[in-house]
Structure formats: C-alpha cells, structure tokens
Design a protein around this motif. Structure first.
Motif, PDB file in Angstrom:
ATOM      1  N   TRP A 112     -52.823  57.589 -14.891  1.00 52.25           N
ATOM      2  CA  TRP A 112     -52.233  56.323 -15.329  1.00 52.25           C
ATOM      3  C   TRP A 112     -51.981  55.398 -14.142  1.00 52.25           C
ATOM      4  O   TRP A 112     -52.110  54.172 -14.249  1.00 52.25           O
ATOM      5  CB  TRP A 112     -50.942  56.609 -16.103  1.00 52.25           C
ATOM      6  N   TRP A 166     -46.101  48.080 -14.140  1.00 48.60           N
ATOM      7  CA  TRP A 166     -46.365  49.516 -13.957  1.00 48.60           C
ATOM      8  C   TRP A 166     -46.452  49.901 -12.489  1.00 48.60           C
ATOM      9  O   TRP A 166     -46.004  50.979 -12.094  1.00 48.60           O
ATOM     10  CB  TRP A 166     -47.633  49.935 -14.709  1.00 48.60           C
ATOM     11  N   ARG A 199     -42.889  50.090 -11.432  1.00 46.25           N
ATOM     12  CA  ARG A 199     -42.248  51.254 -12.057  1.00 46.25           C
ATOM     13  C   ARG A 199     -42.633  52.558 -11.376  1.00 46.25           C
ATOM     14  O   ARG A 199     -41.788  53.404 -11.080  1.00 46.25           O
ATOM     15  CB  ARG A 199     -42.678  51.372 -13.515  1.00 46.25           C
ATOM     16  N   GLU A 248     -42.963  61.949  -7.645  1.00 43.01           N
ATOM     17  CA  GLU A 248     -44.329  62.184  -8.115  1.00 43.01           C
ATOM     18  C   GLU A 248     -45.042  60.870  -8.444  1.00 43.01           C
ATOM     19  O   GLU A 248     -46.206  60.676  -8.081  1.00 43.01           O
ATOM     20  CB  GLU A 248     -44.329  63.091  -9.351  1.00 43.01           C
ATOM     21  N   ARG A 274     -48.430  59.473  -6.753  1.00 47.25           N
ATOM     22  CA  ARG A 274     -49.631  59.157  -7.536  1.00 47.25           C
ATOM     23  C   ARG A 274     -50.087  57.727  -7.289  1.00 47.25           C
ATOM     24  O   ARG A 274     -51.277  57.443  -7.201  1.00 47.25           O
ATOM     25  CB  ARG A 274     -49.352  59.361  -9.027  1.00 47.25           C
ATOM     26  N   MET A 279     -52.007  62.661 -17.449  1.00 44.89           N
ATOM     27  CA  MET A 279     -50.556  62.505 -17.340  1.00 44.89           C
ATOM     28  C   MET A 279     -49.832  63.544 -18.183  1.00 44.89           C
ATOM     29  O   MET A 279     -48.880  64.162 -17.747  1.00 44.89           O
ATOM     30  CB  MET A 279     -50.135  61.113 -17.831  1.00 44.89           C
ATOM     31  N   ASN A 294     -42.964  67.311 -16.433  1.00 49.69           N
ATOM     32  CA  ASN A 294     -41.598  67.532 -15.984  1.00 49.69           C
ATOM     33  C   ASN A 294     -40.751  66.358 -16.473  1.00 49.69           C
ATOM     34  O   ASN A 294     -39.570  66.290 -16.253  1.00 49.69           O
ATOM     35  CB  ASN A 294     -41.505  67.681 -14.464  1.00 49.69           C
TER      36      ASN A 294
END
Lengths: 260, 100
Positions: A107, A157, A160, A167, A171, B1, B6
């Motif tokens: 994503w 996004w 965010r 994590e 990413r 995803m 988690n």
C-alpha cells in the motif's frame, strides 16, 4: 510535410498522455477487491476509473487526429479508435513513463506512486489548460479536478504512513527508495513533448517543492543520490509492461472486434 | 498488507450525513470505518457521493450518537397514539397555501 510532422508529434504527445493514464489506471484497478479496507478499496477503484476516463479522452482525440492524416503517411492502422489504440498496440509503441508500469507492491508503494504521479499531473495539466489545441485544454481542465483529489488523497497516505508506526515508516521509506529512480524521467525532454518542452523545467520546480513539503510533514527524507531510469517515452520499457498488455489486450487479440 | 496484521485494532465507525442540495437537511446515508474525521469525510466522498448525491458531508463518530432504547418504546411513543389534538388537522387551509 511540416504540418504532418507537427501533427504526428501532437498525436504522439496525446498517446503519451493516454498511455500514462491507462497504465497507472490499470495498475490501480488491480487493487479492486484487494484494498486494505472496504472504504479504501472503493477510493482506489474510483481513482483507477478516473485514470481510465482520462485515457479514453486522450485516445479519442488521438484517434480523431490519426484519421485526419493523409493515408499514405500514416504509420497507424486506420481507422483508429480509442480501442485500437489501447488494445492493438505493442509494448514498444507505448509511451508511458516507466513509473506507471511497475507492479503495485504494498500500500505504501501504491500510494507513494500515485502521490509522485498525481503531483506531476497536477502541474502538467495546469499548463495544458492553456494548450493551443482546444480539445487538449478541455480534457486537462476536466481532469484537473480529479487529479487534485488524487493528489490530496495520496498526500494524506504518504503523511499517515510516514508519520505513523515504525513499520509504516519503514515501508514508506522502502517505497521511496524503490520509486525514486523513476521520478526524473517525468521531466525528460522528448521530441513529441515539443509543445511542453519549455514548461517542463517549471513543472519540475513545482513538483520538487510539493514533494519536499509533504515529505517534511511526513517526517520523510529524499534519497541523496540515486540511479535514474528512462526510456518509457521512447518505447523502451521494463519487463512489466508486456505482462500488463498481455492480460489487458487478451480478449481483443484472441477475438478481434469482439463485443460484449 | 493484510498478511501483516499486528494492526488488529479496527478503525472507529463513523455515521455519515449528506446534504443533497442547498436548502435541504443533511440526511443519514450510512456508516463507514476511518482512522479520523478527515479520512471519514474523504471515505464518505468515495463511498456515498460518487454519483452526484451530495454537496456537503457531515461525519460523526458513531460512539457519539446516543439512541433511544427500543425496550422503552411503549412508554416513549404509545402515549402519543390517542392525542389527535396534537396534530394541526382541525384547520381549513385556504387553497392558496401550498406545500403543507
């Protein structure tokens, strides 16, 4: 003769705009039914449809101009339609930027690509609104509203995820390193970009500024140095484009002129 | 995803109200999940206004909506049943008055 070359350049420019929209639209459509949440699934599918709509408008106009060319000079099969242009051209004829054809990844990669690409479109279409070809100007004006939303949605996004969890930050960083080598191609000059050549530098300046601002808000950093790939606008593509086209063009290739 | 979960925590639920045109009330159209108010409005735009349904969106977190209790329906609503005099039906309206 001079006029023909001028028109051929214009057609190539339109195909370039259309191919960009079609391929990134197709990539986004692959998320349909796979989005991380129902609401985001709908959002990215809407965005995919916006892109396909832009592609259709540019292909339709390109087809119109192709059909106006003197027959003996045409390198295109006639009569051209939006469908022949999307479904019956080979990968080497596509002029999309390499960035648009890369696989979706996660994503973070997907939203960062939309962010990079819609920032570019945002500044490009603002210039195209003043294009001498009234049809191009009209398509740009209509598309700009969509692009403005894509840009807001994707900026959101990037912030965010960049400013999210460890994590999500990692990413987004991985996505930046993977995508950055494909960003400078957006501002590469090209023969058929003639009409926009002198505005590319301005678009690049505005683009850099936009990226810098959003990255700052997201706590992200630009890569220091990076290799840069190019060639998409000349028809030199990654191995990913033929795979997209194989899937996308299958029906028209196997059952020519089929309707459903 | 979705393989990395988690993030089992679900986004909160939001109730969405859309005003279809100027001068009309916002109407409840449904609910959706979003991380915060800004995302709720963006999501509502994609979920509920993609066919030109609206010109204004309200989002209210569902937990902030307090509902009447169905078990108390009897005491809450039934007493209004036999009080016809509360309805303004005992007046003759002139023909000139429309939309009543």
């Amino acid at each position: 003769m001079e006029h023909e070359i001028f028109m051929l350049n214009r057609i190539e420019f339109l195909l370039h705009l259309a191919d960009n929209a079609l391929i990134i639209g197709h990539r986004n459509s692959e998320w349909c039914a796979h989005g991380p949440a129902l609401e985001q699934d709908i959002a990215i599918s809407n965005i995919a449809l916006d892109y396909i709509g832009q592609a259709r408008n540019f292909y339709q106009h390109a087809a119109f101009l192709i059909n106006e060319l003197p027959h003996e000079s045409s390198v295109f099969s006639i009569p051209a339609t939006e469908d022949t242009l999307a479904y019956l051209r080979d990968a080497s004829a596509f002029k999309n930027h390499l960035m648009t054809e890369l696989p979706n990844g996660d994503w973070a990669f997907t939203t960062l690509r939309i962010f990079f690409f819609s920032s570019y479109q945002y500044f490009l279409y603002q210039q195209l609104i003043q294009h001498e070809d009234a049809q191009i100007a009209a398509i740009a004006e209509k598309s700009l509203k969509e692009v403005t939303y894509h840009l807001r949605w994707s900026s959101d996004w990037v912030i965010r995820l960049g400013d999210g969890t460890t994590e999500s930050y990692q990413r987004m960083n991985t996505a930046i390193n993977a995508l950055w080598p494909y960003t400078q191609e957006l501002f590469q000059e090209n023969n058929f970009l003639q009409p926009t050549k002198n505005i590319l530098a301005q678009i690049q300046t505005d683009w850099n500024e936009k990226i810098k601002n959003i990255f700052e808000e997201a706590g992200l950093h630009l890569p220091e140095k990076s290799v840069q790939y190019q060639g998409g606008t000349k028809g030199f593509h990654t191995e990913h484009l033929p795979i997209i086209l194989t899937e996308m063009q299958l029906l028209q290739r196997v059952y020519p002129n089929c309707e459903w | 995803m979705s393989t990395h979960s988690n993030s089992k925590i679900e986004w909160p639920l939001w109730e969405i109200f859309v005003r279809s045109k100027q001068g009309l009330d916002h109407k409840h159209v449904g609910s959706l999940h979003a991380a915060d108010a800004a995302m709720a409005i963006e999501n509502a735009r994609d979920v509920y206004t993609r066919r030109m349904e609206g010109i204004s969106i309200w989002a209210v977190e569902s937990k902030n909506i307090h509902a009447s209790n169905p078990d108390e329906a009897g005491s809450l609503y039934d007493p209004a049943n036999d009080k016809a005099y509360r309805h303004p039906t005992f007046y003759d309206l002139p023909d000139e008055v429309k939309y009543m």
